[in-house]
Design a protein around this motif. Sequence first.
Motif, PDB file in Angstrom:
ATOM      1  N   ARG A 298       1.124   3.468   2.205  1.00  0.00           N
ATOM      2  CA  ARG A 298       1.660   3.671   3.577  1.00  0.00           C
ATOM      3  C   ARG A 298       2.911   2.886   3.750  1.00  0.00           C
ATOM      4  O   ARG A 298       3.958   3.268   4.326  1.00  0.00           O
TER       5      ARG A 298
ATOM      6  N   THR B 172       0.737  -1.080  -0.054  1.00  0.00           N
ATOM      7  CA  THR B 172       0.003   0.046  -0.081  1.00  0.00           C
ATOM      8  C   THR B 172       0.793   1.372  -0.017  1.00  0.00           C
ATOM      9  O   THR B 172       2.040   1.227   0.274  1.00  0.00           O
TER      10      THR B 172
ATOM     11  N   VAL C 117     -14.703   2.414  14.786  1.00  0.00           N
ATOM     12  CA  VAL C 117     -14.000   0.929  15.534  1.00  0.00           C
ATOM     13  C   VAL C 117     -13.623   1.624  16.851  1.00  0.00           C
ATOM     14  O   VAL C 117     -12.656   2.257  17.175  1.00  0.00           O
TER      15      VAL C 117
ATOM     16  N   VAL D  12      -9.973  -3.585  18.382  1.00  0.00           N
ATOM     17  CA  VAL D  12      -9.817  -4.580  17.151  1.00  0.00           C
ATOM     18  C   VAL D  12      -8.796  -5.292  17.688  1.00  0.00           C
ATOM     19  O   VAL D  12      -7.874  -5.362  18.483  1.00  0.00           O
TER      20      VAL D  12
ATOM     21  N   THR E 211      -7.790   3.063  13.003  1.00  0.00           N
ATOM     22  CA  THR E 211      -7.891   4.297  12.599  1.00  0.00           C
ATOM     23  C   THR E 211      -9.198   4.812  11.765  1.00  0.00           C
ATOM     24  O   THR E 211      -9.454   5.925  11.534  1.00  0.00           O
ATOM     25  N   MET E 212      -9.806   3.536  11.572  1.00  0.00           N
ATOM     26  CA  MET E 212     -11.101   3.711  10.948  1.00  0.00           C
ATOM     27  C   MET E 212     -12.180   4.245  11.780  1.00  0.00           C
ATOM     28  O   MET E 212     -12.375   3.741  12.828  1.00  0.00           O
ATOM     29  N   PRO E 213     -13.159   5.172  10.979  1.00  0.00           N
ATOM     30  CA  PRO E 213     -14.132   5.453  11.970  1.00  0.00           C
ATOM     31  C   PRO E 213     -15.277   4.698  12.522  1.00  0.00           C
ATOM     32  O   PRO E 213     -15.345   3.517  11.703  1.00  0.00           O
TER      33      PRO E 213
ATOM     34  N   GLU F  72      -4.098  -4.223  13.226  1.00  0.00           N
ATOM     35  CA  GLU F  72      -4.803  -3.503  14.291  1.00  0.00           C
ATOM     36  C   GLU F  72      -4.677  -2.195  14.133  1.00  0.00           C
ATOM     37  O   GLU F  72      -5.640  -1.315  14.492  1.00  0.00           O
TER      38      GLU F  72
ATOM     39  N   VAL G 171      -3.975  -0.360  11.620  1.00  0.00           N
ATOM     40  CA  VAL G 171      -4.679   0.365  10.620  1.00  0.00           C
ATOM     41  C   VAL G 171      -6.230   0.381  10.789  1.00  0.00           C
ATOM     42  O   VAL G 171      -6.812   1.389  10.627  1.00  0.00           O
ATOM     43  N   VAL G 172      -6.603  -0.670  11.190  1.00  0.00           N
ATOM     44  CA  VAL G 172      -8.179  -0.766  11.423  1.00  0.00           C
ATOM     45  C   VAL G 172      -8.695  -0.128  12.583  1.00  0.00           C
ATOM     46  O   VAL G 172      -9.734   0.851  12.542  1.00  0.00           O
TER      47      VAL G 172
END
Length: 497
Positions: free
Chosen positions: A113, A111, A483, A486, A479-481, A474, A476-477
Amino acid sequence: MSIERPWLSSYPKGVPATIDVDEFPSIVSVLENAIAKFRDRPAFRNLGKTITYAEVDRLSAQFASFLLNDLKLKKGDRVALMMPNVLQYPIAIFGVLRAGLTVVNTNPLYTPRELKHQLVDSGASVLVVLSNVAHTAAEVVAETPVKQVIVTSIGEMLGFPKGAIVDFMVKYVKKMVPDYDIPGAIDFRTALARGAKHELPAVSLHHGDIAFLQYTGGTTGVAKGAMLTHRNLVANMQQASAWIGTNAKPGEEVIITALPLYHIFALTANCLVFMKFGGLNHLITNPRDMPGFVRELKSTRFTAITGVNTLFNGLLNTPGFDTVDFSALHLTLGGGMAVQRAVAERWKQVTGCTLVEAYGLTETSPAACINPMDLKEFNGAIGLPISSTDACIKDDEGRMLPVGEVGELCIKGPQVMQGYWQRPEETAKVIDAEGWLHTGDMAKMDAAGYFYIVDRKKDMILVSGFNVYPNEIEDVVATMPGVLEVAAVGVPDDKSG
């Protein structure tokens, strides 16, 4: 310190207990030796195009000349390569090494990143990237130390008209090249043409020079660059070639290279070791296309193949694989992940060739243990420590454990990395004061000296032989709105392990 090695008496016939690390001062000297011996022999084949050792010599010298004369790179500078298995890859690898520079192998599936982290962490000055994934580089390259981007296409080295047809199909019919904009980027052939205008200056290389920054998470955590010197890679080439050399015929071997060259397994076992034998690497660009892969296998009479369990299993379940000509096949080497007994037994039944399991790590360049080449049946072991290699089982207090007890597998030998790039604290966690590399794998040894992997010490997940780190997923996940919490766990999968 050297441990007692009861398995030495049962080493495969003709395999030495130690190898001569000092025979070659660098990977480049091994290449030059191969070019002198096998100049007119085929070296690499991809999508129907074959280049000889003489052409590898000429093209890699041109690329090295471009890096030194046009880009003014200095010894030790880093060059990142982000490609699948195409002819440009070995040309670039050997060009970078001949220039006295360091190769940073980069996964084209990264990716933005992940790519940014590796380019920044390594301090790479140049990036060679396949056009199919150039859009990823375009997103982040301005935020990295990269000063020059070289974009190449799948068909660029295939000649006219085939190369043009392949590139047209890939870009306009299959639409596999997303739009990108990288100011100042040039193509690979332009770099070669510029390099051809100058003489390649003499570059002095030594054992201690870093040949590759090979990125890995080690046993846990964010990707780190394992510093693999010319000595490390020369040692592992000597070790592996001594181990398989009793069966290999110089100048006659054809190895199927389906695992990507950016992965340490194929880089050493296929590209480097079989170069030493004057062998032909048949590069498979997209092994996930199993029907296409089988068609490639039917087009060549191959003598060796390496792979991971998922690759062997995929081939066995692809229609037409059982009609491939296996009459010349004498070496099937599995690693990167555990080989399943059911897959190994079916492989032997279909091909007539025993699937020999090996074990290694990025940090060991990679080979550390390999089963004997004359193994009649799959034995479930990762094999014996290879020449000039010590192995032992230790408990959490660092004490060596006796035969049959489970503990952490530790490795010592000339192929063990120098450490992690600019991470002395991380290095100290895995290489102890006596020089033992702690692998993070739980294992046991039997009375004959064969080692067996039991489990991972850490909860890393292996997907098709590649390390997947739960904490990175974990992060990365998380940082998602939406969540709140995780956790990433690995579950068994028939396809990916």
